[in-house]
Enzyme design. Structure first.
Site, short mmCIF file in Angstrom:
data_model
loop_
_atom_site.label_atom_id
_atom_site.label_comp_id
_atom_site.label_asym_id
_atom_site.label_seq_id
_atom_site.Cartn_x
_atom_site.Cartn_y
_atom_site.Cartn_z
N SER A 1 -40.44 -30.49 27.74
CA SER A 1 -40.48 -29.04 27.53
C SER A 1 -39.40 -28.62 26.54
O SER A 1 -38.26 -29.05 26.65
CB SER A 1 -40.27 -28.34 28.88
N SER B 1 -41.80 -23.51 25.47
CA SER B 1 -41.36 -22.30 26.18
C SER B 1 -41.44 -21.14 25.21
O SER B 1 -40.50 -20.86 24.48
CB SER B 1 -39.93 -22.50 26.70
N LEU B 2 -42.58 -20.48 25.20
CA LEU B 2 -42.83 -19.43 24.20
C LEU B 2 -42.26 -18.09 24.66
O LEU B 2 -41.45 -17.50 23.98
CB LEU B 2 -44.33 -19.34 23.91
N CYS C 1 -32.18 -17.48 31.68
CA CYS C 1 -32.12 -18.80 32.32
C CYS C 1 -30.70 -19.07 32.81
O CYS C 1 -29.73 -18.90 32.07
CB CYS C 1 -32.54 -19.86 31.30
N CYS D 1 -26.60 -26.31 28.82
CA CYS D 1 -27.58 -26.16 27.75
C CYS D 1 -27.00 -25.24 26.69
O CYS D 1 -26.30 -24.28 27.01
CB CYS D 1 -28.88 -25.55 28.30
N GLU E 1 -28.53 -31.32 37.89
CA GLU E 1 -29.43 -31.19 39.03
C GLU E 1 -30.81 -31.76 38.69
O GLU E 1 -31.24 -31.75 37.54
CB GLU E 1 -29.59 -29.70 39.40
N CYS F 1 -30.72 -18.99 26.35
CA CYS F 1 -31.78 -18.04 26.71
C CYS F 1 -31.23 -17.12 27.81
O CYS F 1 -30.75 -17.61 28.85
CB CYS F 1 -33.03 -18.78 27.18
N CYS G 1 -37.75 -22.92 38.60
CA CYS G 1 -37.60 -22.87 37.15
C CYS G 1 -36.49 -21.92 36.73
O CYS G 1 -36.46 -20.77 37.14
CB CYS G 1 -38.88 -22.38 36.49
N GLY H 1 -30.93 -28.28 30.42
CA GLY H 1 -30.82 -28.81 29.06
C GLY H 1 -32.06 -28.66 28.22
O GLY H 1 -33.15 -28.37 28.72
N GLU H 2 -31.87 -28.85 26.93
CA GLU H 2 -32.97 -28.83 25.97
C GLU H 2 -33.24 -30.28 25.55
O GLU H 2 -32.44 -30.87 24.80
CB GLU H 2 -32.57 -27.96 24.77
N ASN I 1 -37.85 -16.00 37.78
CA ASN I 1 -36.89 -16.17 38.87
C ASN I 1 -35.62 -15.47 38.43
O ASN I 1 -34.91 -16.00 37.56
CB ASN I 1 -36.61 -17.66 39.11
N CYS J 1 -38.48 -33.10 38.46
CA CYS J 1 -37.99 -32.27 37.38
C CYS J 1 -36.58 -32.76 37.06
O CYS J 1 -35.70 -32.73 37.92
CB CYS J 1 -37.98 -30.81 37.85
N1 SAH Z 1 -34.96 -26.26 27.54
C1 SAH Z 1 -36.30 -26.58 27.90
C2 SAH Z 1 -36.47 -27.15 29.29
C3 SAH Z 1 -35.73 -26.47 30.45
S1 SAH Z 1 -36.30 -24.98 31.15
C4 SAH Z 1 -37.21 -25.40 27.71
O1 SAH Z 1 -36.70 -24.31 27.51
O2 SAH Z 1 -38.41 -25.57 27.71
C5 SAH Z 1 -37.85 -25.23 31.93
C6 SAH Z 1 -38.70 -23.96 31.92
O3 SAH Z 1 -38.20 -22.94 32.81
C7 SAH Z 1 -38.73 -23.32 30.54
O4 SAH Z 1 -40.04 -22.93 30.25
C8 SAH Z 1 -37.84 -22.13 30.73
O5 SAH Z 1 -38.05 -21.14 29.77
C9 SAH Z 1 -38.20 -21.70 32.13
N2 SAH Z 1 -37.23 -20.77 32.72
C10 SAH Z 1 -35.91 -20.68 32.45
N3 SAH Z 1 -35.33 -19.71 33.17
C11 SAH Z 1 -36.30 -19.17 33.92
C12 SAH Z 1 -36.32 -18.14 34.90
N4 SAH Z 1 -35.21 -17.48 35.23
N5 SAH Z 1 -37.50 -17.84 35.49
C13 SAH Z 1 -38.62 -18.52 35.17
N6 SAH Z 1 -38.67 -19.52 34.27
C14 SAH Z 1 -37.52 -19.84 33.64
#
Ligand code: SAH
Length: 368
Positions: free
Chosen positions: A199, A222-223, A122, A115, A95, A119, A341, A165-166, A298, A108
């Site tokens: 990211s 993404s901390l 996500c 991925c 997507e 996490c 996101c 994806g990462e 989200n 985006c």
């Molecule tokens: N893998 C990469 C890029 C994809 S995610 C990364 O982790 O940075 C893009 C951003 O959306 C990241 O900061 C991720 O942590 C955040 N994200 C993922 N799931 C989410 C959710 N359910 N609500 C809000 N942000 C989310």
């Protein structure tokens, strides 16, 4: 899992000329094809009237195979947000999301189908990794956005690698994609490097490698937690590279590029939104070239987690700011089309997902 066919966007200009020569044609034809694809966003041979009629279809099918087909498009925010679900030639689904603002348009993009980072908050992380996208499959998402905007006289101004994806786990293809996106026409699309954000969950060696590329793209980390206890759970790769190592790599990146690091932090009620965590985050970032981008969570289907309460979020913002660290709360576009996101999960049809609340409004969204 199969490798997509070769595409012009996988190659730099010299390699494209060689590929055309290998097909028995004159090398400058590669420049013509490149101008069509990167300057006019077309891959249709018949549009290429500066090529001999007999060559148009053969060169286009050899070097501009259609790698992604739009399976569905969903629009939200009165047409300003558009999510595309793409099917690759091997059936993999990915997507992308195009977000139009008065002064810019941000794409985006996905760097992988699925991925592997797992996490738990996500949506993409839940299904695991299908495969890496090729350079041309990444570029094709942006070219599609350019094509749409060109029809309205607009252009893609910003690119964020925040789709599925990462990106740093698909380093080689992502890096080549960044070059294709930012090299001038006919080499690439000519988007400014400073308008591209990569990211990452924090793959420390890859951050170091990226810092040495001589690019000026923005790095987002993404901390999601300032402490290893919470981060080990929220971002499982933290068990390999701890908060301190990730931030050290980020500061090295900032020093090498002069670019401010974007610290991404999804606020999750009672999980990572405590006042002490805001203070700890502020202390860790204070004095560094960084800003915090808070994302109201989200919630994904089946998840036990929800977004923080508004008052808690406000307090979190205030505490970070009190350490002199710039902080913003991200505007989450496209929530109702699962385009915001962390909601991208094209491998599962929405109606098949467990625990999903499907309301009438959701069903009634326009399909364009
Ligand atoms: N893998 C990469 C890029 C994809 S995610 C990364 O982790 O940075 C893009 C951003 O959306 C990241 O900061 C991720 O942590 C955040 N994200 C993922 N799931 C989410 C959710 N359910 N609500 C809000 N942000 C989310």
């Amino acid at each position: 899992m199969s490798r997509p066919p070769r595409h012009l966007a996988d190659l730099d200009l010299a390699a494209r000329r060689q590929a055309v020569a290998d097909l028995g044609e004159r090398p400058f034809r590669a420049d013509q094809l490149s101008r069509h694809y990167f300057g006019r966003y077309t891959d249709t041979g018949q549009d290429m009237t500066d090529l001999p009629a007999a060559l148009r279809d053969s060169l286009a099918s050899e070097l501009l195979p259609r790698l992604l087909t739009e399976e569905r498009a969903l629009v939200a925010d009165r047409g300003a947000t558009r999510k595309s679900v793409w099917r690759a030639l091997d059936g993999a689904l990915v997507e992308s999301v195009l977000m139009k603002y008065p002064d810019r348009a941000t794409m985006c993009v996905s760097s992988q189908a699925g991925c592997g980072m797992a996490c738990p908050f996500c949506a993409t992380g839940q299904a695991g990794l299908t495969r890496n996208l090729s350079t041309a499959e990444i570029v094709a998402q942006v070219v599609a956005g350019e094509r749409l905007l060109a029809a309205e006289g607009g252009r893609v101004s910003n690119i964020v690698f925040m789709g599925m994806g990462e990106p740093l786990a698909n380093y080689k293809n992502v890096l080549a994609a960044v070059r294709r996106l930012t090299d001038p026409v006919p080499s690439g699309l000519g988007i400014s490097q400073r308008s591209v954000t990569v990211s990452t969950v924090g793959l420390v060696p890859a951050i170091g490698k990226l810092a040495a590329e001589g690019l000026s793209v923005t790095l987002a980390v993404s901390l999601h937690a300032p402490d290893d206890t919470a981060r080990d759970e929220l971002v499982p790769v933290n068990r390999r590279w701890k908060v301190a190592e990730v931030l050290a790599a980020a500061w090295d990146y900032a020093a090498a590029t002069g670019r401010r690091i974007s610290i991404e932090y999804a606020l999750i009620k009672d999980v990572n939104d405590q006042a002490w965590r805001a203070d700890l985050l502020g202390e860790l970032l204070s004095g560094h070239l960084a800003h915090v981008n808070l994302i109201p969570l989200n919630p994904t289907p089946g998840s036990r987690w929800t977004a923080s309460l508004p008052g808690v979020q406000d307090e979190f913002v205030a505490r970070i700011a009190s350490h002199g660290v710039p902080v913003t709360v991200r505007d989450t576009r496209g929530r109702e089309i699962d385009g915001a996101c962390g909601q991208l999960a094209a491998s599962v049809a929405p109606e098949d997902r467990p625990g999903r609340r499907v309301g009438a409004a959701r069903r009634a969204l326009p399909l364009v």
